[in-house]
Design a protein around this motif. Structure first.
Motif, short mmCIF file in Angstrom:
data_model
loop_
_atom_site.label_atom_id
_atom_site.label_comp_id
_atom_site.label_asym_id
_atom_site.label_seq_id
_atom_site.Cartn_x
_atom_site.Cartn_y
_atom_site.Cartn_z
N ALA A 1 0.83 -1.21 0.00
CA ALA A 1 0.00 0.00 0.00
C ALA A 1 0.86 1.26 0.00
O ALA A 1 0.45 2.30 -0.52
CB ALA A 1 -0.94 0.00 1.20
N ARG A 2 2.06 1.18 0.54
CA ARG A 2 2.96 2.35 0.59
C ARG A 2 3.41 2.78 -0.80
O ARG A 2 3.90 3.90 -0.97
CB ARG A 2 4.19 2.02 1.43
N GLN A 3 3.27 1.92 -1.80
CA GLN A 3 3.73 2.25 -3.15
C GLN A 3 2.87 3.33 -3.81
O GLN A 3 3.32 3.98 -4.75
CB GLN A 3 3.75 1.01 -4.05
N TYR A 4 1.65 3.49 -3.34
CA TYR A 4 0.79 4.52 -3.95
C TYR A 4 1.37 5.90 -3.69
O TYR A 4 1.75 6.24 -2.58
CB TYR A 4 -0.64 4.45 -3.41
N SER A 5 1.42 6.70 -4.76
CA SER A 5 1.90 8.08 -4.66
C SER A 5 0.85 9.00 -5.27
O SER A 5 0.51 8.88 -6.45
CB SER A 5 3.23 8.22 -5.40
N GLU A 6 0.37 9.90 -4.47
CA GLU A 6 -0.67 10.84 -4.90
C GLU A 6 -0.21 11.67 -6.10
O GLU A 6 -1.00 12.02 -6.97
CB GLU A 6 -1.02 11.75 -3.73
N GLU A 7 1.08 11.97 -6.17
CA GLU A 7 1.63 12.79 -7.25
C GLU A 7 1.54 12.08 -8.61
O GLU A 7 1.53 12.72 -9.65
CB GLU A 7 3.10 13.15 -6.98
N LYS A 8 1.51 10.75 -8.60
CA LYS A 8 1.50 9.99 -9.86
C LYS A 8 0.10 9.75 -10.42
O LYS A 8 -0.03 9.19 -11.49
CB LYS A 8 2.23 8.66 -9.67
N GLY A 9 -0.92 10.15 -9.69
CA GLY A 9 -2.28 9.98 -10.20
C GLY A 9 -3.25 9.51 -9.14
O GLY A 9 -2.90 9.31 -7.99
N SER A 10 -4.49 9.31 -9.59
CA SER A 10 -5.56 8.92 -8.67
C SER A 10 -5.41 7.47 -8.24
O SER A 10 -4.69 6.69 -8.87
CB SER A 10 -6.91 9.12 -9.35
N ILE A 11 -6.12 7.13 -7.19
CA ILE A 11 -6.12 5.74 -6.73
C ILE A 11 -6.72 4.84 -7.80
O ILE A 11 -6.22 3.75 -8.06
CB ILE A 11 -6.88 5.61 -5.38
N LYS A 12 -7.78 5.32 -8.47
CA LYS A 12 -8.39 4.52 -9.54
C LYS A 12 -7.39 4.26 -10.66
O LYS A 12 -7.31 3.15 -11.18
CB LYS A 12 -9.64 5.20 -10.09
N ALA A 13 -6.62 5.26 -11.04
CA ALA A 13 -5.62 5.08 -12.10
C ALA A 13 -4.56 4.08 -11.65
O ALA A 13 -4.13 3.22 -12.43
CB ALA A 13 -4.98 6.40 -12.47
N TRP A 14 -4.13 4.17 -10.39
CA TRP A 14 -3.14 3.25 -9.82
C TRP A 14 -3.66 1.81 -9.86
O TRP A 14 -2.96 0.90 -10.29
CB TRP A 14 -2.85 3.71 -8.39
N LEU A 15 -4.91 1.64 -9.45
CA LEU A 15 -5.52 0.31 -9.48
C LEU A 15 -5.71 -0.18 -10.91
O LEU A 15 -5.52 -1.36 -11.21
CB LEU A 15 -6.86 0.32 -8.74
N ALA A 16 -6.09 0.72 -11.82
CA ALA A 16 -6.30 0.34 -13.23
C ALA A 16 -5.01 -0.16 -13.85
O ALA A 16 -5.01 -1.17 -14.57
CB ALA A 16 -6.86 1.51 -14.02
N VAL A 17 -3.90 0.52 -13.57
CA VAL A 17 -2.61 0.10 -14.12
C VAL A 17 -2.23 -1.27 -13.57
O VAL A 17 -1.79 -2.16 -14.31
CB VAL A 17 -1.52 1.15 -13.83
#
Length: 193
Positions: free
Chosen positions: A62-78
């Motif tokens: 979960a720590r890999q998520y970075s707000e600067e790189k995009g939305s949570i939805k985009a992170w999950l989509a990738v």
């Protein structure tokens, strides 16, 4: 606290080991992740397995998520797209099924992520189609994309019915050999390693 901030806080809590935060996050996003996975693999069991993999990774990283790189939805989509493509590469070749599913008989759910995935899939097939002989390409496009029957194609192309069937069969065989599609369905052609 905004919805985005709540979801970011959930990820922080998951990173800290909160099972309750994970359960809430899972309930919020499971249908979104499943929809993307299913739109790629077109198989319920495979899509469920992909969801499991994606959410296991969310729980562990979960720590890999970075707000600067995009939305949570985009992170999950990738993540979902990546896991889905990996699954396709490891499993049986799906070229014919991919063509049939792209024929227009199935409508995609609206949404930028799904439209992007659908566009990527179409682009790969279009690029592969460009590399096969013109008559084979025309017969395949008329059959799979325009929905014409073999008889209609034979009349339009002024060819015997048997020739049209051969053009489609040889065209599909030639498509299987195209590099772009081999990367999409996997170079092992579905053989177990």
């Amino acid at each position: 606290m905004s919805n985005d901030q709540e979801n970011i806080q959930l990820l922080k809590d998951i990173a800290a080991g909160s099972r309750q935060a994970f359960d809430i996050f899972y309930e919020k996003y499971i249908s979104f992740v499943y929809q993307i996975a299913f739109s790629i693999v077109h198989n319920h069991a495979e899509a469920e397995d992909i969801c499991h993999d994606v959410f296991l990774e969310v729980y562990q990283k979960a720590r890999q998520y970075s707000e600067e790189k995009g939305s949570i939805k985009a992170w999950l989509a990738v993540k979902t797209k990546s896991r889905s493509l990996d699954r396709l590469r490891k499993n049986k070749p799906l070229l014919i099924h991919r063509l049939e599913n792209l024929s227009g008989s199935k409508k995609m759910e609206p949404g930028a992520d799904l439209q992007f995935l659908h566009s990527l899939e179409k682009h790969l097939i279009v690029e592969a189609l460009k590399a096969i002989p013109i008559e084979q390409r025309e017969a395949i496009i008329r059959s799979y994309y325009n929905g014409e029957t073999h008889n209609e194609i034979a009349m339009t192309m002024k060819k015997p019915l048997g020739s049209v069937k051969s053009l489609i069969r040889y065209g599909l065989n030639n498509l299987r050999k195209q590099k772009a599609l081999m990367q999409w369905v996997g170079i092992d052609r579905g053989e177990k390693k």
